[in-house]
Design a protein around this motif. Structure first.
Motif, PDB file in Angstrom:
ATOM      1  N   PRO A 164     -92.710  34.571 -54.948  1.00 34.83           N
ATOM      2  CA  PRO A 164     -92.215  34.473 -53.535  1.00 34.83           C
ATOM      3  C   PRO A 164     -93.430  34.909 -52.701  1.00 34.83           C
ATOM      4  CG  PRO A 164     -90.683  35.586 -55.003  1.00 34.83           C
ATOM      5  CD  PRO A 164     -91.819  35.437 -55.884  1.00 34.83           C
ATOM      6  N   VAL A 165     -93.348  34.262 -51.459  1.00 35.23           N
ATOM      7  CA  VAL A 165     -94.435  34.537 -50.269  1.00 35.23           C
ATOM      8  C   VAL A 165     -93.495  34.576 -49.184  1.00 35.23           C
ATOM      9  CG1 VAL A 165     -96.134  33.500 -51.658  1.00 35.23           C
ATOM     10  CG2 VAL A 165     -94.883  31.997 -49.815  1.00 35.23           C
ATOM     11  N   PRO A 166     -94.232  35.432 -48.204  1.00 31.53           N
ATOM     12  CA  PRO A 166     -93.389  35.548 -46.918  1.00 31.53           C
ATOM     13  C   PRO A 166     -93.311  34.211 -46.027  1.00 31.53           C
ATOM     14  CG  PRO A 166     -95.191  37.181 -47.115  1.00 31.53           C
ATOM     15  CD  PRO A 166     -95.317  36.279 -48.195  1.00 31.53           C
ATOM     16  N   LEU A 167     -92.152  33.864 -45.664  1.00 28.41           N
ATOM     17  CA  LEU A 167     -91.990  32.710 -44.905  1.00 28.41           C
ATOM     18  C   LEU A 167     -92.852  32.839 -43.660  1.00 28.41           C
ATOM     19  CD1 LEU A 167     -88.064  32.531 -44.748  1.00 28.41           C
ATOM     20  CD2 LEU A 167     -89.645  31.422 -46.188  1.00 28.41           C
ATOM     21  N   SER A 168     -93.472  31.799 -43.428  1.00 26.58           N
ATOM     22  CA  SER A 168     -94.338  31.751 -42.285  1.00 26.58           C
ATOM     23  C   SER A 168     -93.823  32.119 -40.836  1.00 26.58           C
ATOM     24  CB  SER A 168     -95.183  30.153 -42.128  1.00 26.58           C
ATOM     25  OG  SER A 168     -95.763  30.187 -40.825  1.00 26.58           O
ATOM     26  N   ALA A 169     -94.383  32.990 -40.281  1.00 23.45           N
ATOM     27  CA  ALA A 169     -93.712  33.338 -38.732  1.00 23.45           C
ATOM     28  C   ALA A 169     -94.139  32.159 -37.830  1.00 23.45           C
ATOM     29  CB  ALA A 169     -94.524  34.798 -38.239  1.00 23.45           C
ATOM     30  N   ARG A 170     -95.305  31.621 -38.021  1.00 22.89           N
ATOM     31  CA  ARG A 170     -95.501  30.374 -36.935  1.00 22.89           C
ATOM     32  C   ARG A 170     -94.684  29.510 -37.591  1.00 22.89           C
ATOM     33  NH1 ARG A 170    -101.420  28.139 -37.123  1.00 22.89           N
ATOM     34  NH2 ARG A 170    -101.798  30.243 -36.190  1.00 22.89           N
ATOM     35  N   ALA A 171     -94.142  28.835 -38.837  1.00 21.02           N
ATOM     36  CA  ALA A 171     -93.135  28.121 -39.130  1.00 21.02           C
ATOM     37  C   ALA A 171     -91.927  28.418 -38.570  1.00 21.02           C
ATOM     38  CB  ALA A 171     -93.293  27.570 -40.381  1.00 21.02           C
ATOM     39  N   ILE A 172     -91.507  29.678 -38.502  1.00 21.73           N
ATOM     40  CA  ILE A 172     -90.217  30.122 -37.962  1.00 21.73           C
ATOM     41  C   ILE A 172     -90.173  29.821 -36.634  1.00 21.73           C
ATOM     42  CG2 ILE A 172     -88.551  31.992 -37.831  1.00 21.73           C
ATOM     43  CD1 ILE A 172     -89.608  33.128 -40.432  1.00 21.73           C
ATOM     44  N   ALA A 173     -91.283  30.529 -35.785  1.00 19.47           N
ATOM     45  CA  ALA A 173     -91.276  30.172 -34.340  1.00 19.47           C
ATOM     46  C   ALA A 173     -91.117  28.474 -34.037  1.00 19.47           C
ATOM     47  CB  ALA A 173     -92.533  30.675 -33.855  1.00 19.47           C
ATOM     48  N   ARG A 174     -91.814  27.852 -34.741  1.00 18.81           N
ATOM     49  CA  ARG A 174     -91.754  26.321 -34.417  1.00 18.81           C
ATOM     50  C   ARG A 174     -90.312  25.908 -34.564  1.00 18.81           C
ATOM     51  NH1 ARG A 174     -96.175  23.013 -37.504  1.00 18.81           N
ATOM     52  NH2 ARG A 174     -95.603  21.418 -35.987  1.00 18.81           N
ATOM     53  N   LEU A 175     -89.565  26.120 -35.687  1.00 21.06           N
ATOM     54  CA  LEU A 175     -88.251  25.783 -35.918  1.00 21.06           C
ATOM     55  C   LEU A 175     -87.250  26.431 -34.840  1.00 21.06           C
ATOM     56  CD1 LEU A 175     -85.949  24.712 -37.993  1.00 21.06           C
ATOM     57  CD2 LEU A 175     -85.837  27.080 -38.987  1.00 21.06           C
ATOM     58  N   ASP A 176     -87.432  27.677 -34.282  1.00 20.77           N
ATOM     59  CA  ASP A 176     -86.599  28.081 -33.338  1.00 20.77           C
ATOM     60  C   ASP A 176     -87.089  27.464 -31.857  1.00 20.77           C
ATOM     61  OD1 ASP A 176     -85.682  30.093 -35.131  1.00 20.77           O
ATOM     62  OD2 ASP A 176     -86.652  31.497 -34.382  1.00 20.77           O
ATOM     63  N   ALA A 177     -88.047  27.000 -31.745  1.00 21.59           N
ATOM     64  CA  ALA A 177     -88.464  26.241 -30.562  1.00 21.59           C
ATOM     65  C   ALA A 177     -88.264  24.719 -30.371  1.00 21.59           C
ATOM     66  CB  ALA A 177     -89.824  26.596 -29.989  1.00 21.59           C
ATOM     67  N   LEU A 178     -87.822  24.360 -31.603  1.00 25.82           N
ATOM     68  CA  LEU A 178     -87.945  22.864 -31.936  1.00 25.82           C
ATOM     69  C   LEU A 178     -86.913  22.058 -30.952  1.00 25.82           C
ATOM     70  CD1 LEU A 178     -88.909  20.868 -33.883  1.00 25.82           C
ATOM     71  CD2 LEU A 178     -87.134  21.275 -35.256  1.00 25.82           C
ATOM     72  N   GLN A 179     -87.391  21.000 -30.291  1.00 28.25           N
ATOM     73  CA  GLN A 179     -86.798  20.124 -29.233  1.00 28.25           C
ATOM     74  C   GLN A 179     -86.770  18.707 -29.642  1.00 28.25           C
ATOM     75  OE1 GLN A 179     -88.284  21.065 -25.409  1.00 28.25           O
ATOM     76  NE2 GLN A 179     -87.337  23.076 -25.220  1.00 28.25           N
ATOM     77  N   ALA A 180     -87.894  18.318 -30.485  1.00 32.55           N
ATOM     78  CA  ALA A 180     -87.925  16.908 -30.914  1.00 32.55           C
ATOM     79  C   ALA A 180     -86.905  17.016 -32.039  1.00 32.55           C
ATOM     80  CB  ALA A 180     -89.520  16.753 -31.388  1.00 32.55           C
ATOM     81  N   PRO A 181     -86.584  15.679 -32.424  1.00 25.20           N
ATOM     82  CA  PRO A 181     -85.579  15.387 -33.483  1.00 25.20           C
ATOM     83  C   PRO A 181     -86.584  15.737 -34.831  1.00 25.20           C
ATOM     84  CG  PRO A 181     -85.802  13.235 -32.244  1.00 25.20           C
ATOM     85  CD  PRO A 181     -86.904  14.384 -31.781  1.00 25.20           C
ATOM     86  N   ALA A 182     -85.609  16.257 -35.858  1.00 24.17           N
ATOM     87  CA  ALA A 182     -86.316  16.863 -37.184  1.00 24.17           C
ATOM     88  C   ALA A 182     -85.219  16.788 -38.029  1.00 24.17           C
ATOM     89  CB  ALA A 182     -86.465  18.598 -36.967  1.00 24.17           C
ATOM     90  N   CYS A 183     -85.756  16.903 -39.569  1.00 23.26           N
ATOM     91  CA  CYS A 183     -84.726  16.943 -40.613  1.00 23.26           C
ATOM     92  C   CYS A 183     -85.585  17.825 -41.652  1.00 23.26           C
ATOM     93  CB  CYS A 183     -84.431  15.742 -41.070  1.00 23.26           C
ATOM     94  SG  CYS A 183     -85.879  14.492 -41.521  1.00 23.26           S
ATOM     95  N   PRO A 200     -84.221  34.680 -40.532  1.00 23.04           N
ATOM     96  CA  PRO A 200     -83.301  35.181 -39.591  1.00 23.04           C
ATOM     97  C   PRO A 200     -82.042  34.596 -39.311  1.00 23.04           C
ATOM     98  CG  PRO A 200     -85.661  35.565 -38.807  1.00 23.04           C
ATOM     99  CD  PRO A 200     -85.624  34.503 -40.073  1.00 23.04           C
ATOM    100  N   ALA A 201     -80.954  35.247 -38.721  1.00 19.52           N
ATOM    101  CA  ALA A 201     -79.726  34.343 -38.811  1.00 19.52           C
ATOM    102  C   ALA A 201     -79.995  33.051 -37.574  1.00 19.52           C
ATOM    103  CB  ALA A 201     -78.565  35.198 -38.383  1.00 19.52           C
ATOM    104  N   ARG A 202     -80.661  33.485 -36.591  1.00 17.86           N
ATOM    105  CA  ARG A 202     -80.495  32.548 -35.524  1.00 17.86           C
ATOM    106  C   ARG A 202     -81.664  31.286 -36.327  1.00 17.86           C
ATOM    107  NH1 ARG A 202     -84.668  32.797 -30.381  1.00 17.86           N
ATOM    108  NH2 ARG A 202     -84.727  30.768 -29.708  1.00 17.86           N
ATOM    109  N   SER A 203     -82.442  31.578 -36.929  1.00 18.71           N
ATOM    110  CA  SER A 203     -83.369  30.625 -37.612  1.00 18.71           C
ATOM    111  C   SER A 203     -82.683  29.677 -38.668  1.00 18.71           C
ATOM    112  CB  SER A 203     -84.729  31.155 -38.065  1.00 18.71           C
ATOM    113  OG  SER A 203     -85.380  31.887 -37.002  1.00 18.71           O
ATOM    114  N   ALA A 204     -81.863  30.499 -39.518  1.00 19.99           N
ATOM    115  CA  ALA A 204     -81.022  29.682 -40.382  1.00 19.99           C
ATOM    116  C   ALA A 204     -79.966  28.899 -39.884  1.00 19.99           C
ATOM    117  CB  ALA A 204     -80.224  30.715 -41.425  1.00 19.99           C
ATOM    118  N   ALA A 205     -79.610  29.247 -38.819  1.00 18.93           N
ATOM    119  CA  ALA A 205     -78.633  28.361 -37.951  1.00 18.93           C
ATOM    120  C   ALA A 205     -79.041  27.137 -37.447  1.00 18.93           C
ATOM    121  CB  ALA A 205     -78.081  29.184 -36.596  1.00 18.93           C
ATOM    122  N   ALA A 206     -80.284  27.404 -37.108  1.00 18.47           N
ATOM    123  CA  ALA A 206     -81.159  26.332 -36.559  1.00 18.47           C
ATOM    124  C   ALA A 206     -81.523  25.320 -37.413  1.00 18.47           C
ATOM    125  CB  ALA A 206     -82.753  26.587 -35.799  1.00 18.47           C
TER     126      ALA A 206
END
Length: 255
Positions: A164-183, A200-206
């Motif tokens: 296991p490695v820590p989830l990337s904080a930068r990737a989580i921030a990008r996920l939370d701020a995502l506005q473009a289509p994604a999958c 985090p719960a918010r990011s998992a929902a995103a």
């Protein structure tokens, strides 16, 4: 959205740390960006137990490798060879290609999942035949019991492990701020579970709000159970196959 120019759409990759290069190249060819959300890295097992298990597996009549990483780590531990009449099998074309790069011929199913592998004629009759399964702990959890159910004398060689490695904080921030289509690209049920449990719960929902592109019917079921409402199955786990399904889904929105 981090470094680099913004893309028209994005894929979220759960591949192991350091394993995103092929996906980035494939994504760039279709104008997509990659958000890398790795839950683990792959680490060699070099202890005596792993070496002895691999020595036993490599001597079997049939040797099954569950991933290109299994080929790479096994070969580093003790070089892979093919004896007279021995059958080498990869779970997909990528694993077969990894063996081919070592000069070894191997079989692989056209349907690149455990079910497709079990349909190979070479695995149809296994009563009392020694079969080596080269993998990682918890790798291909349904495959080992299925081979044993067919009567195989199974020799399991776990030549690497997922650290296991820590989830990337930068990737989580990008996920939370995502506005473009994604999958989300799902090629491992374990990786999906690990990421959802640690976000985090918010990011998992995103993450769950995005469509999931999965590599098999089994993974489609897991994605639905995990709360994804839109799940599409690609033809296989290769980057090009996953991207083709994603591109087809978004092409009408991006034209």
């Amino acid at each position: 959205m981090g470094q680099g120019k913004a893309r028209a759409w994005y894929v979220i990759s759960l591949r192991p740390q350091g394993g995103h290069a092929a996906l980035r190249r494939a994504a760039a060819r279709v104008g997509a960006g990659v958000i890398a959300l790795s839950p683990w890295s792959l680490v060699a097992r070099e202890d005596d137990e792993a070496r002895q298990a691999w020595e036993a597996a490599r001597a079997c009549e049939v040797v099954v490798f569950t991933s290109p990483a299994a080929v790479r780590f096994a070969h580093a531990l003790v070089p892979i060879g093919a004896g007279p009449g021995q059958v080498l099998i990869g779970t997909g074309s990528g694993t077969r290609a990894a063996l081919a790069r070592l000069g070894l011929a191997a079989l692989a199913p056209s349907r690149m999942d455990s079910e497709g592998l079990l349909d190979l004629p070479a695995l149809a009759t296994l009563a009392r035949r020694p079969v080596g399964l080269v993998t990682a702990p918890q790798g291909r959890g349904t495959l080992a019991p299925a081979l044993q159910a067919r009567g195989a004398q199974l020799h399991l060689a776990e030549v690497y492990q997922r650290q296991p490695v820590p989830l990337s904080a930068r990737a989580i921030a990008r996920l939370d701020a995502l506005q473009a289509p994604a999958c989300v690209l799902v090629t491992s049920g374990g990786a999906l579970r690990e990421v959802l449990e640690r976000l985090p719960a918010r990011s998992a929902a995103a993450l769950r709000a995005q469509p999931a592109i999965v590599a098999s019917a089994r993974l489609a079921g897991l994605a639905l159970q995990a709360g994804f409402e839109r799940v599409l199955q690609a033809e296989g786990p290769r980057a090009a196959q996953l991207l083709a399904t994603a591109q087809a889904m978004y092409s009408h929105r991006l034209s």
